[in-house]
Design an enzyme around this catalytic site. Structure first.
Site, PDB file in Angstrom:
ATOM      1  N   GLU A 176       0.796  -1.226   0.000  1.00 14.64           N
ATOM      2  CA  GLU A 176       0.000   0.000   0.000  1.00 14.64           C
ATOM      3  C   GLU A 176       0.834   1.283   0.000  1.00 14.64           C
ATOM      4  O   GLU A 176       0.666   2.149   0.855  1.00 14.64           O
ATOM      5  CB  GLU A 176      -0.960   0.008   1.191  1.00 14.64           C
ATOM      6  N   ASN A 219       1.987  -5.268  -3.082  1.00  9.99           N
ATOM      7  CA  ASN A 219       0.598  -5.583  -2.751  1.00  9.99           C
ATOM      8  C   ASN A 219      -0.177  -4.300  -2.485  1.00  9.99           C
ATOM      9  O   ASN A 219       0.313  -3.402  -1.800  1.00  9.99           O
ATOM     10  CB  ASN A 219       0.569  -6.475  -1.497  1.00  9.99           C
ATOM     11  N   HIS A 256     -10.820  -6.889  -1.548  1.00 11.69           N
ATOM     12  CA  HIS A 256     -11.869  -6.787  -0.527  1.00 11.69           C
ATOM     13  C   HIS A 256     -13.056  -6.073  -1.176  1.00 11.69           C
ATOM     14  O   HIS A 256     -13.000  -4.871  -1.421  1.00 11.69           O
ATOM     15  CB  HIS A 256     -11.382  -6.002   0.683  1.00 11.69           C
ATOM     16  N   GLU A 285      -6.187 -11.182  -0.738  1.00 10.42           N
ATOM     17  CA  GLU A 285      -6.952 -10.998   0.505  1.00 10.42           C
ATOM     18  C   GLU A 285      -8.453 -11.031   0.223  1.00 10.42           C
ATOM     19  O   GLU A 285      -9.225 -10.262   0.790  1.00 10.42           O
ATOM     20  CB  GLU A 285      -6.569  -9.669   1.174  1.00 10.42           C
ATOM     21  N   ASP A 287     -12.265 -11.215  -0.029  1.00 16.62           N
ATOM     22  CA  ASP A 287     -13.541 -11.458   0.643  1.00 16.62           C
ATOM     23  C   ASP A 287     -14.589 -10.566  -0.012  1.00 16.62           C
ATOM     24  O   ASP A 287     -14.277  -9.494  -0.513  1.00 16.62           O
ATOM     25  CB  ASP A 287     -13.484 -11.264   2.166  1.00 16.62           C
TER      26      ASP A 287
END
Length: 483
Positions: A176, A219, A256, A285, A287
């Site tokens: 990030e 990432n 996400h 990651e 979801d």
């Protein structure tokens, strides 16, 4: 998570301790436009198909992993699902800076070692998350001078990667580092403030020397839309690194998703364009907020997007069960709070080519059925298929539809059907098929993506999003043509 939310909705990396600042993440909204992915295969299933996520992914040359919390490892149901379904692990928090080096040069690997040892004992891969990140830093790091910070960063990378050398298949070296919004600027972190743009390159060079065999990843979140400034900024950095020989092997897309924004129609383009730079891409990651068929189709689309890009090496979901998710009220994972397989689980398993009893059927709920039952003959005179339509979701400005294509009493090798919308409606996205359009843009002909073979009586489905523009008339589904 300690960041102040930006004006533009976007996700945030899952933090520790209750995760009170939730990510305004991208929504899949089943708007994945995977039509460009001509390599997708219609789902036919076989008696020997893998029955777990990890096994099915392995048959596709990929991993399917999950994030694990060490404090849940004493729960038998948690560990049973973990060990059965996944073949890669990521530590949720246990490998972040504050967990491993709470005071300068004083490292505590005990909890992270527990996760690494479990992965090794189960024959699972291990992802490393994360080495250099502006969040979850102990306070001593933020108080260092430029020279001390450089020394501390490199020492942290060397010590941590040295501890797990040969065990981690991919490391999130820097996490990030870019701002949200339209600027494409680097995030104004302590590393950026003290060390400038060069700290990212330095971190990757240090990491390569620390473990030459580990894949080194950048990432980030909100990098899904190819046209966004943040995506372009990350892309240009990776392109620059590759051109100058800076060691970078992979890019992680956090994924996400919720109702904040729809996933862009160019999602597959983004993954492919990064891969074309000569790096692997990983969904790191995942979801997806929601439930039922909507969530299932979104998970299916994400899985298919990865399969459509040869350098997409794996998918990690951010947790085992909704019960312990960092946003549990959104029920974003593949297993509910009682560890039951959700429709999303079945959708992912099917997309991976696996087969198993899921308790609930992925991607099928009792929606409104309509359209036409087709049946035209093609090929040798016995090939036939039928189509049925159902609306699966509806929002204030759009709705999702799904068409199920079923082979007749004989196997078929190809199929096609049409979907007609009423002006001013427009189809804004499709998935699990290859569309073409008439001159009006209102009639879509859908064919399989790749292999269109269906055994007698078996079925596949494709989906699409219709922007209503004030007209909520159901699409007209033409007859099915088979060969």
């Amino acid at each position: 998570m300690v960041d102040t939310p930006h004006a533009s909705p976007g996700p945030r990396t899952p933090g520790r301790r209750g995760r009170s600042s939730l990510r305004n993440a991208l929504v899949v909204g089943a708007t994945l436009a995977l039509a460009a992915a001509g390599t997708l295969t219609a789902l036919t299933g076989t008696a020997s198909a893998a029955s777990t996520l990890g096994a099915a992914a392995a048959e596709k040359g990929r991993y399917f992993g999950t994030a694990i919390a060490a404090n849940r490892m004493g729960e038998s149901d948690y560990m049973s699902v973990l060990n059965r379904e996944f073949n890669s692990l990521t530590a949720e928090n246990e490998m972040k800076w504050d967990a491993l080096e709470p005071s300068r040069n004083s490292f505590n690997f005990a909890t992270a070692d527990r996760i690494a040892n479990h992965a090794r004992s189960q024959g699972m891969k291990l992802r490393g998350h994360t080495l250099v990140w502006h969040s979850q830093l102990p306070s001593w790091v933020t108080n260092l001078s430029a020279n001390d910070l450089r020394s501390a960063m490199n020492n942290h990378i060397n010590r941590v990667m040295g501890q797990y050398k040969g065990q981690v298949h991919s490391w999130d070296v820097v996490n990030e580092a870019f701002e949200d919004g339209s600027s494409g600027a680097r995030r104004n972190s302590v590393f950026q403030q003290r060390l400038g743009n060069g700290y990212i390159e330095e971190a990757f060079r240090t990491a390569r020397a620390a473990d030459p065999n580990a894949k080194l990843c950048y990432n980030d979140y909100n990098t899904d839309n190819w046209s966004h400034a943040k995506t372009q900024a990350v892309y240009n950095m990776v392109k620059d690194f590759k051109s100058r020989g800076v060691p970078i092997d992979c890019v992680g897309f956090q994924a996400h998703f919720n109702s904040g924004n729809p996933v862009p129609s160019n999602y597959h383009t983004t993954l492919q364009n990064f891969a074309d730079l000569g790096v692997d891409v990983q969904i790191t990651e995942l979801d997806i907020a929601g439930s039922g068929s909507s969530q299932a189709e979104q998970y299916r689309g994400i899985t298919q997007a990865c399969l459509a890009v040869s350098r997409c090496t794996g998918i990690t979901v951010w947790g085992v069960t909704d019960k312990y998710s960092w946003r549990s009220s959104d029920t974003p994972l593949l297993f509910d709070g009682n560890y039951n397989k959700k429709p999303a689980y079945t959708a992912v398993l099917e997309a991976l080519g696996g087969s198993g009893s899921g308790g609930t059927t992925g991607g099928t709920t009792g929606g409104t059925t309509g359209g036409t039952d087709g049946g035209t003959t093609g090929g040798g005179g016995t090939a036939s298929c039928t189509v049925t339509y159902e609306q699966t979701d509806r929002w204030g400005d759009r709705f999702n539809g799904r068409v199920t294509v079923r082979a007749g009493s004989a196997p078929i090798s190809n199929w096609s059907t049409t979907v007609t919308v009423t002006s001013p409606q427009k189809i804004s996205a499709t998935w699990n098929g290859t569309p073409s359009w008439d001159s009006s843009g209102n009639v879509m002909t859908m064919r399989p993506s790749g292999n269109g073979t269906l055994s007698a009586g078996s079925s596949t489905s494709f989906g699409f999003t219709v922007m209503a523009n004030g007209n909520w008339t159901a699409p007209r589904i033409g007859s099915c043509t088979a060969s």
